[in-house]
Design a protein around this motif. Structure first.
Motif, short mmCIF file in Angstrom:
data_model
loop_
_atom_site.label_atom_id
_atom_site.label_comp_id
_atom_site.label_asym_id
_atom_site.label_seq_id
_atom_site.Cartn_x
_atom_site.Cartn_y
_atom_site.Cartn_z
N GLN A 28 0.70 -1.23 -0.01
CA GLN A 28 -0.09 0.01 -0.21
C GLN A 28 0.89 1.36 0.09
OE1 GLN A 28 -2.25 -1.21 3.56
NE2 GLN A 28 -4.11 -1.72 2.09
N ASP A 29 2.16 1.22 0.96
CA ASP A 29 2.93 2.38 0.71
C ASP A 29 3.44 2.59 -0.75
OD1 ASP A 29 2.40 2.89 3.24
OD2 ASP A 29 4.52 2.01 3.93
N LEU A 30 3.80 1.50 -1.33
CA LEU A 30 4.50 1.48 -2.65
C LEU A 30 3.31 2.04 -3.56
CD1 LEU A 30 6.37 0.41 -4.92
CD2 LEU A 30 4.98 -1.79 -4.97
N VAL A 31 2.19 1.78 -3.53
CA VAL A 31 1.24 2.35 -4.51
C VAL A 31 0.82 3.82 -4.07
CG1 VAL A 31 -1.28 2.47 -4.79
CG2 VAL A 31 -0.32 0.15 -4.75
N ALA A 32 0.93 4.34 -2.80
CA ALA A 32 0.86 5.72 -2.55
C ALA A 32 2.13 6.53 -3.03
CB ALA A 32 0.89 5.85 -1.02
N ALA A 33 3.38 5.91 -3.00
CA ALA A 33 4.69 6.48 -3.47
C ALA A 33 4.62 6.61 -5.05
CB ALA A 33 5.88 5.45 -3.17
N TYR A 34 3.83 5.68 -5.69
CA TYR A 34 3.83 5.73 -6.98
C TYR A 34 3.03 6.98 -7.47
CZ TYR A 34 2.04 4.43 -11.84
OH TYR A 34 1.42 4.92 -13.14
N ALA A 35 1.76 7.19 -6.81
CA ALA A 35 0.74 8.30 -7.36
C ALA A 35 1.60 9.48 -6.90
CB ALA A 35 -0.28 8.22 -6.26
N ILE A 36 2.17 9.75 -5.72
CA ILE A 36 2.88 11.03 -5.51
C ILE A 36 4.17 11.26 -6.46
CG2 ILE A 36 4.27 12.03 -3.81
CD1 ILE A 36 2.62 10.38 -1.74
N ALA A 37 4.72 10.12 -6.92
CA ALA A 37 5.66 10.45 -7.75
C ALA A 37 5.22 10.81 -9.14
CB ALA A 37 6.51 9.05 -7.91
N VAL A 38 4.02 10.16 -9.63
CA VAL A 38 3.61 10.69 -10.84
C VAL A 38 3.18 12.29 -10.95
CG1 VAL A 38 1.69 10.38 -12.44
CG2 VAL A 38 3.03 8.38 -11.73
N ASP A 39 2.38 12.55 -9.59
CA ASP A 39 1.76 13.65 -9.63
C ASP A 39 3.08 14.84 -9.52
OD1 ASP A 39 -0.62 12.67 -9.62
OD2 ASP A 39 -0.94 12.79 -7.69
N ASP A 40 4.19 14.44 -8.88
CA ASP A 40 5.58 15.33 -8.66
C ASP A 40 6.24 15.34 -9.68
OD1 ASP A 40 4.29 15.79 -6.00
OD2 ASP A 40 6.02 14.73 -5.06
#
Length: 184
Positions: A28-40
């Protein structure tokens, strides 16, 4: 008063269950990190979330390996001036150093001067590499991707994929799911 069974079998089962919960939390942390990295637009972090031979599929096109994934995201980031991905629900099944998941989410996307609203699903495969969970494969599908100002009319059709400058096309789901027409 109930006593905790401290036999090796009970302790081993408890340890397995705890490991499974920790693995799910890390994914779940991996999924959150992905969304943040894409948005950033944080391409290096984004790439580090995939295995070396990872795959990303969208609309039938597959990027294989980190270099092809880089090329895909550079092109996407050049087009999207702003994104906000909101992962919502997940189903994760862990089996040792491999796992599978189905993630749902929504996104707000500024694309070529058009505010797009989207609902998506990722069918994921994860791998534990050197103790760290990574994406082995992500397969992105859309329930809809519609310009904000056309949400009402755009959602009331099966042609809910309406990216700017492209012909409208059928949504990837739910109509394609076997349960969609067999629930009666």
């Amino acid at each position: 008063m109930t006593t905790l069974d401290s036999s090796p079998t009970a302790l081993e089962e408890l340890a397995r269950r705890l490991t499974r919960l920790e693995d799910r939390a890390r994914i779940q942390d991996l999924v959150a990190a992905y969304a943040i990295a894409v948005d950033d637009h944080d391409l290096e972090t984004l790439l580090s979330l995939f295995t070396e031979d990872g795959e990303f599929e969208r609309a039938g096109s597959i990027a294989r390996g980190r270099e092809e994934i880089r090329e895909f995201y550079v092109a996407a980031m050049d087009r999207y001036s702003l994104t906000l991905h909101s992962p919502q629900s997940d189903q994760i099944s862990v089996d040792g150093d491999r796992a599978r998941g189905l993630l749902t989410g929504r996104a707000e996307l500024a694309l070529d001067g058009t505010l797009m609203m989207a609902a998506y699903r990722y069918s994921d495969e994860y791998a534990r590499v050197d103790g760290r969970w990574l994406f082995r494969r992500r397969d992105l599908r859309f329930m809809y991707a519609v310009p904000f100002e056309r949400m009402n009319a755009g959602l009331c059709t099966t042609e809910r994929i309406q990216w700017p400058g492209t012909p409208h096309r059928r949504a990837d789901f739910p109509e394609s799911l076997p349960t969609w027409s067999t629930y009666r």
